[in-house]
Scaffold this motif. Structure first.
Motif, PDB file in Angstrom:
ATOM      1  N   PRO A  89      29.960  42.766  45.793  1.00 53.33           N
ATOM      2  CA  PRO A  89      30.112  43.797  45.285  1.00 53.33           C
ATOM      3  C   PRO A  89      29.598  45.112  45.882  1.00 53.33           C
ATOM      4  O   PRO A  89      30.186  46.159  45.375  1.00 53.33           O
ATOM      5  CB  PRO A  89      29.444  43.553  43.744  1.00 53.33           C
ATOM      6  CG  PRO A  89      29.235  42.067  43.586  1.00 53.33           C
ATOM      7  CD  PRO A  89      29.109  41.459  44.981  1.00 53.33           C
ATOM      8  N   GLU A  90      28.902  44.853  46.869  1.00 54.03           N
ATOM      9  CA  GLU A  90      28.567  46.071  47.566  1.00 54.03           C
ATOM     10  C   GLU A  90      29.591  46.426  48.844  1.00 54.03           C
ATOM     11  O   GLU A  90      29.417  47.564  49.100  1.00 54.03           O
ATOM     12  CB  GLU A  90      27.142  45.684  48.489  1.00 54.03           C
ATOM     13  CG  GLU A  90      25.827  45.541  47.459  1.00 54.03           C
ATOM     14  CD  GLU A  90      24.829  45.171  48.294  1.00 54.03           C
ATOM     15  OE1 GLU A  90      24.697  45.492  49.459  1.00 54.03           O
ATOM     16  OE2 GLU A  90      24.022  44.553  47.824  1.00 54.03           O
ATOM     17  N   LEU A  91      30.306  45.544  49.074  1.00 58.35           N
ATOM     18  CA  LEU A  91      31.610  45.986  50.008  1.00 58.35           C
ATOM     19  C   LEU A  91      32.677  46.385  49.600  1.00 58.35           C
ATOM     20  O   LEU A  91      33.634  46.805  50.397  1.00 58.35           O
ATOM     21  CB  LEU A  91      31.433  44.497  51.008  1.00 58.35           C
ATOM     22  CG  LEU A  91      30.320  44.084  51.634  1.00 58.35           C
ATOM     23  CD1 LEU A  91      30.518  42.747  52.327  1.00 58.35           C
ATOM     24  CD2 LEU A  91      29.664  45.133  52.444  1.00 58.35           C
ATOM     25  N   VAL A  92      33.072  46.019  48.483  1.00 56.06           N
ATOM     26  CA  VAL A  92      34.436  46.262  47.946  1.00 56.06           C
ATOM     27  C   VAL A  92      34.498  46.985  46.596  1.00 56.06           C
ATOM     28  O   VAL A  92      33.309  47.112  45.820  1.00 56.06           O
ATOM     29  CB  VAL A  92      35.319  45.096  47.719  1.00 56.06           C
ATOM     30  CG1 VAL A  92      35.539  44.425  49.042  1.00 56.06           C
ATOM     31  CG2 VAL A  92      34.766  43.942  46.497  1.00 56.06           C
ATOM     32  N   PRO A  93      35.388  48.069  46.137  1.00 57.99           N
ATOM     33  CA  PRO A  93      35.324  48.757  44.990  1.00 57.99           C
ATOM     34  C   PRO A  93      35.609  47.394  43.827  1.00 57.99           C
ATOM     35  O   PRO A  93      35.953  46.450  43.891  1.00 57.99           O
ATOM     36  CB  PRO A  93      36.574  49.561  44.963  1.00 57.99           C
ATOM     37  CG  PRO A  93      36.766  49.881  46.348  1.00 57.99           C
ATOM     38  CD  PRO A  93      36.366  48.543  47.018  1.00 57.99           C
ATOM     39  N   LYS A  94      34.964  47.880  42.557  1.00 52.57           N
ATOM     40  CA  LYS A  94      35.102  47.039  41.434  1.00 52.57           C
ATOM     41  C   LYS A  94      36.722  46.217  41.124  1.00 52.57           C
ATOM     42  O   LYS A  94      36.660  45.095  41.088  1.00 52.57           O
ATOM     43  CB  LYS A  94      34.488  47.644  40.189  1.00 52.57           C
ATOM     44  CG  LYS A  94      34.497  46.751  39.086  1.00 52.57           C
ATOM     45  CD  LYS A  94      33.728  47.233  37.954  1.00 52.57           C
ATOM     46  CE  LYS A  94      33.827  46.327  36.612  1.00 52.57           C
ATOM     47  NZ  LYS A  94      33.082  46.879  35.391  1.00 52.57           N
ATOM     48  N   GLU A  95      37.533  47.119  41.315  1.00 52.13           N
ATOM     49  CA  GLU A  95      38.985  46.810  40.953  1.00 52.13           C
ATOM     50  C   GLU A  95      39.278  45.985  41.966  1.00 52.13           C
ATOM     51  O   GLU A  95      40.453  45.227  41.643  1.00 52.13           O
ATOM     52  CB  GLU A  95      39.805  48.063  40.803  1.00 52.13           C
ATOM     53  CG  GLU A  95      39.762  49.057  41.955  1.00 52.13           C
ATOM     54  CD  GLU A  95      38.829  50.047  42.113  1.00 52.13           C
ATOM     55  OE1 GLU A  95      38.916  51.043  43.016  1.00 52.13           O
ATOM     56  OE2 GLU A  95      37.893  49.992  41.352  1.00 52.13           O
ATOM     57  N   GLU A  96      38.677  45.702  43.304  1.00 54.95           N
ATOM     58  CA  GLU A  96      39.189  44.830  44.222  1.00 54.95           C
ATOM     59  C   GLU A  96      38.358  43.688  44.281  1.00 54.95           C
ATOM     60  O   GLU A  96      38.666  42.999  45.282  1.00 54.95           O
ATOM     61  CB  GLU A  96      39.251  45.753  45.523  1.00 54.95           C
ATOM     62  CG  GLU A  96      40.202  46.815  45.473  1.00 54.95           C
ATOM     63  CD  GLU A  96      40.216  47.630  46.794  1.00 54.95           C
ATOM     64  OE1 GLU A  96      39.706  47.053  47.966  1.00 54.95           O
ATOM     65  OE2 GLU A  96      40.962  48.485  47.094  1.00 54.95           O
TER      66      GLU A  96
END
Length: 490
Positions: A89-96
């Protein structure tokens, strides 16, 4: 010795470390720099894989040693997975996040597709030691990437957590989070039901299809190839189906593949069934993985993921041993058929725990302002804390208030309280008192930081039942130091 039970125990040995220390590994991943932890775990697995290659090359390998090295590699993976998963979750936006998790699983299964096939050829050409040596070499890339990655340093506000307290906090969260309990329960049950596929595939390839290591590699490649295809289409499937229906679809596909393996005896049909199993396998595992990510706030993410990983590993470990024993009695094809039945039966848990309920949660941080606690000295901050909250309730709303207060109690215990109770005032009608105890004053301060938007909404619901013009009133207490000992009593 190559009985089905012994072959299936390889899967048990690989997953037992997660069962033994998975929760502790999650606590470590929440307490330390996850990048440094991954560096340590990758290095340890590199050393273990190199050791396995060396003893195999020297001809010293035994079944017991193989299981031992497998256990050590599993132990490294146990500490690796929670930290790795919690970083996503630190590396990608929530929707992705859903697609990122699916792509991560597809990457793993792409290795499963190519690796076994190549491994089978290498074993036939040079022996198993070369495969183990290349496995050791594969960890070098991970070590280099982690060494070069500069992860931003997180600023920790307030007193740091200790290891034992972090483990207990993670256990409390799991005990009082209904959505995480659902993910954990369904992961364990699916792991048990589906474990026959991976654990008995080597026996099926050798005894039913007459294949060697190269043929077994092709069956594994079929599973990996099916998973890669799933990764390419699952985002479109999710546009039309809910998470529960995606999981149900995957379960039915896995069951159909197991039935096909039970009925068919040709290598080509076996490969097609394996490919089908890979499609269903990733539908299910990606749904479980995404659900475990979405059911957790950031402060307990690695610990919660450790519960998910422990549950599915425990299910595979137990299921592999059980299905191996059954295969000794009724044979591998019949065991595959019973496993298919078990996979379909697990869908009954949808009536109790639904993945769709997770989407209604907002686990974004909504911290409370810190309690002043001006009289709490540093040496007393480790002492247990008692919090009382008083409410003046409208008479006609008492039943609704008490139901809502019970949900607030789950929030209190989920975020740090070790005990929680509610009382009616014996002297003032319609006045109620909420009481909860925390292990320390420091833990109460951390409890304020752990509150999420959904927690705040649960607490705000109580206000609609209060008398007009009143607000909840809180009192805080800390256990005093023990009195000094007297040598001579008065």
């Amino acid at each position: 010795e190559a009985s089905p039970a012994v072959v299936a125990l390889v899967q048990t040995a690989a997953n037992l470390p997660v069962v033994f220390v998975g929760i502790a590994a999650g606590a470590v991943a929440d307490l330390v720099d996850r990048r440094l932890l991954l560096l340590v775990t990758q290095t340890c697995m590199l050393v273990a894989a190199a050791g396995l290659a060396a003893v195999t090359l020297l001809g010293l390998i035994t079944p017991g040693m193989l299981l031992g090295f497998t256990f050590v590699l599993g132990l490294g993976a146990t500490f690796n997975y929670p930290a790795y998963q919690a970083l996503q979750p630190e590396l990608v936006p929530k929707e992705e996040l859903k697609q990122a998790v699916t792509l991560g699983a597809a990457n793993l299964n792409l290795g499963r597709a190519v690796g076994p096939a190549a491994g089978g050829l290498l074993i036939a050409a040079a022996g198993a030691w070369l495969v183990f040596a290349l496995n050791a070499l594969s960890f070098v890339g991970g070590v280099v990437v982690l060494w070069r990655w500069k992860r931003p340093v997180e600023e920790v506000d307030g007193p740091p957590e200790r290891f034992a307290g972090a483990v207990r906090a993670g256990v409390r969260y799991a005990l009082f989070s209904r959505v995480l309990q659902g993910v954990v329960a369904r992961s364990f049950v699916f792991g048990v039901a589906s474990a026959a596929l991976m654990s008995l595939l080597p026996v099926y390839a050798a005894r039913e299809l007459g294949l060697g290591s190269g043929g077994l590699g092709m069956l594994y490649a079929g599973i990996g190839g099916g998973a890669v295809v799933t990764a390419a289409v699952i985002s479109r499937v999710r546009e039309h189906l809910s998470d529960d229906r995606v999981f149900a679809l995957g379960s039915v596909i896995v069951a159909a593949a197991l039935v096909a393996l039970a009925l068919l005896r040709s290598p080509l049909a076996g490969f097609a069934a394996s490919f089908l199993a890979g499609i269903g396998w990733l539908f299910c595992l990606s749904t479980l993985n995404v659900a475990s990510q979405e059911a957790l706030p950031g402060w307990v993410r690695a610990r919660g993921l450790a519960f998910y990983l422990t549950a599915i590993a425990a299910g595979i470990a137990v299921g592999s041993a059980a299905w191996g024993k059954l295969a000794n009695v009724v044979g591998t094809p019949a065991t595959f058929a019973w496993s298919a039945v078990a996979v379909v039966v697990t869908l009954a848990l949808t009536r109790v725990w639904r993945f769709d309920a997770i989407a209604r949660l907002d686990l974004s941080p909504a911290p409370l302002a810190h309690t002043e606690g001006s009289l709490v000295e540093d040496e007393d901050a480790a002492n247990p804390a008692l919090v009382l909250v008083g409410y003046d309730v409208r008479p006609e709303c008492e039943d609704e208030f008490l139901r809502a207060l019970r949900e607030v109690g789950r929030v209190r215990r989920r975020t740090g309280a070790v005990t929680w109770s509610a009382y009616r005032d014996a002297d003032q009608p319609h006045r109620f008192m909420e009481s909860f105890v925390l292990p320390s004053w420091d833990e109460h301060l951390r409890q304020h930081r752990r509150r999420t938007v959904s927690d705040a909404e649960v607490q705000a619901e109580l206000r609609q039942y209060l008398r007009q013009g009143t607000e909840p009133e809180a009192w805080h207490y800390v256990r005093p130091p023990r009195p000094s000992l007297r040598l001579w009593p008065r």
